[in-house]
Design a protein around this motif. Structure first.
Motif, PDB file in Angstrom:
ATOM      1  N   THR A  97       0.823  -1.209   0.000  1.00 31.61           N
ATOM      2  CA  THR A  97       0.000   0.000   0.000  1.00 31.61           C
ATOM      3  C   THR A  97       0.855   1.257   0.000  1.00 31.61           C
ATOM      4  O   THR A  97       0.395   2.331  -0.393  1.00 31.61           O
ATOM      5  CB  THR A  97      -0.920   0.020   1.227  1.00 31.61           C
ATOM      6  N   ASP A 119       4.644  -1.132   3.142  1.00 28.17           N
ATOM      7  CA  ASP A 119       3.537  -1.376   4.067  1.00 28.17           C
ATOM      8  C   ASP A 119       2.575  -2.383   3.449  1.00 28.17           C
ATOM      9  O   ASP A 119       2.200  -2.252   2.270  1.00 28.17           O
ATOM     10  CB  ASP A 119       2.782  -0.077   4.347  1.00 28.17           C
ATOM     11  N   GLU A 121      -0.766  -5.409   4.732  1.00 26.20           N
ATOM     12  CA  GLU A 121      -1.652  -5.850   5.803  1.00 26.20           C
ATOM     13  C   GLU A 121      -1.789  -7.366   5.716  1.00 26.20           C
ATOM     14  O   GLU A 121      -2.026  -7.916   4.644  1.00 26.20           O
ATOM     15  CB  GLU A 121      -3.026  -5.191   5.695  1.00 26.20           C
ATOM     16  N   CYS A 125      -3.695  -7.228  10.217  1.00 27.42           N
ATOM     17  CA  CYS A 125      -2.645  -6.533  10.959  1.00 27.42           C
ATOM     18  C   CYS A 125      -1.846  -5.640  10.013  1.00 27.42           C
ATOM     19  O   CYS A 125      -1.106  -6.149   9.164  1.00 27.42           O
ATOM     20  CB  CYS A 125      -1.716  -7.535  11.643  1.00 27.42           C
ATOM     21  N   PRO A 126      -1.956  -4.309  10.120  1.00 30.22           N
ATOM     22  CA  PRO A 126      -1.135  -3.415   9.287  1.00 30.22           C
ATOM     23  C   PRO A 126       0.321  -3.486   9.748  1.00 30.22           C
ATOM     24  O   PRO A 126       0.609  -3.385  10.941  1.00 30.22           O
ATOM     25  CB  PRO A 126      -1.718  -2.031   9.554  1.00 30.22           C
ATOM     26  N   LYS A 162       2.505   1.826  12.486  1.00 29.94           N
ATOM     27  CA  LYS A 162       1.891   0.539  12.177  1.00 29.94           C
ATOM     28  C   LYS A 162       1.874  -0.367  13.417  1.00 29.94           C
ATOM     29  O   LYS A 162       2.696  -0.227  14.317  1.00 29.94           O
ATOM     30  CB  LYS A 162       2.642  -0.166  11.049  1.00 29.94           C
ATOM     31  N   GLY A 265      -2.381 -11.817  13.963  1.00 29.82           N
ATOM     32  CA  GLY A 265      -3.742 -11.348  13.703  1.00 29.82           C
ATOM     33  C   GLY A 265      -4.802 -11.992  14.551  1.00 29.82           C
ATOM     34  O   GLY A 265      -5.973 -11.636  14.458  1.00 29.82           O
TER      35      GLY A 265
END
Length: 267
Positions: A97, A119, A121, A125-126, A162, A265
């Motif tokens: 992203t 980045d 996810e 979880c980012p 993050k 996560g």
């Protein structure tokens, strides 16, 4: 994606040695480890000889490559000197992203060192993935520059918002040195007892008479919320450190570092 998340860091040794054979050996070794993310240092790129280690590894692993051109110079390839790069790359399950880079402190003779990040996810979880490669000079200036470079990476990690940051790469520094300590202090995944002491600098081929090498490649993790870390089991290991070539060659002159997280996560 399963709750088991595996990150690997590997210095691929540019185009040195039997490069074409090593590409296959590296791809096979990485495939066997089934990584979700791969950090590459010294990812060789040479347009004139159609070489691009990061893209080749990404295609073999069905991952998305984010590559950053670094350390450009003419290097010897198949008997001739050609323009090439020793890149940093991060391979991820899909396009990130966000991507970015930051310049590291210079050594007088080594002025093109960087950190790069992406980045993504995973399981809600980012996270940020940050790959770097510190200067290899071991004179007094080099020791000081590596500390500065570690402090720069630490600032980037601590500033990140993050939930999770995985960071590391080739530090060109062993566990007893200040650059390692700077980065280890901001990691909240592994205790010092958990950090595998096995060497990652192994040379081109197995040599039983060679003096022992030190470990200089590391991966760390930092969770912004301690509760996130409590739900995970984190294991570190060293891989791709066995000869695979007919005359004892390794896939690369560095072994791979493997960081495996279980329960990412999960609440």
């Amino acid at each position: 994606m399963s709750s088991v998340f595996t990150v690997i860091s590997l210095n691929t040794w540019k185009g040195e040695g039997d490069y074409e054979s090593r590409l296959g050996w590296m791809a096979d070794g990485l495939l066997a480890l089934r990584p979700d993310v791969v950090f590459l240092q010294e990812a060789f790129e040479c347009i004139d000889c159609n070489a691009d280690t990061a893209t080749i590894m990404a295609n073999a692993l069905d991952l998305h490559p984010t590559s950053f051109k670094a350390r450009q110079k003419d290097r010897r390839v198949k008997g001739q000197y050609l323009p090439s790069w020793s890149n940093l790359a991060i391979l991820t399950p899909g396009a990130p992203t966000e991507t970015g880079s930051f310049k590291l402190a210079d050594h007088t003779q080594d002025q093109d060192r960087w950190g790069i990040y992406v980045d993504i996810e995973v399981n809600g979880c980012p996270m940020r993935l940050l790959n770097t490669h510190f200067t290899h000079f071991h004179d007094e200036e080099g020791q000081q520059v590596r500390v500065q470079q570690a402090e720069q990476v630490a600032r980037e990690v601590l500033a990140c918002q993050k939930e999770l940051v995985i960071f590391g790469g080739d530090l060109n520094a062993s566990q007893e040195t200040k650059p390692f300590q700077v980065l280890f202090e901001i990691n909240n995944f592994l205790s010092l007892d958990d950090v595998t002491p096995t060497s990652t600098m192994q040379g081109e081929r197995f040599n039983p008479k060679a003096p022992p090498h030190k470990r200089i490649d590391f991966l760390f993790g930092r969770a912004s919320e301690p509760s996130l870390h409590r739900h995970m089991t984190v294991r570190e290991s060293i891989a791709m450190n066995r000869p695979v070539g007919s005359t004892g060659e390794f896939p690369s002159d560095h072994a791979a570092v493997v960081l495996t997280m279980t329960g990412l996560g999960q609440e």
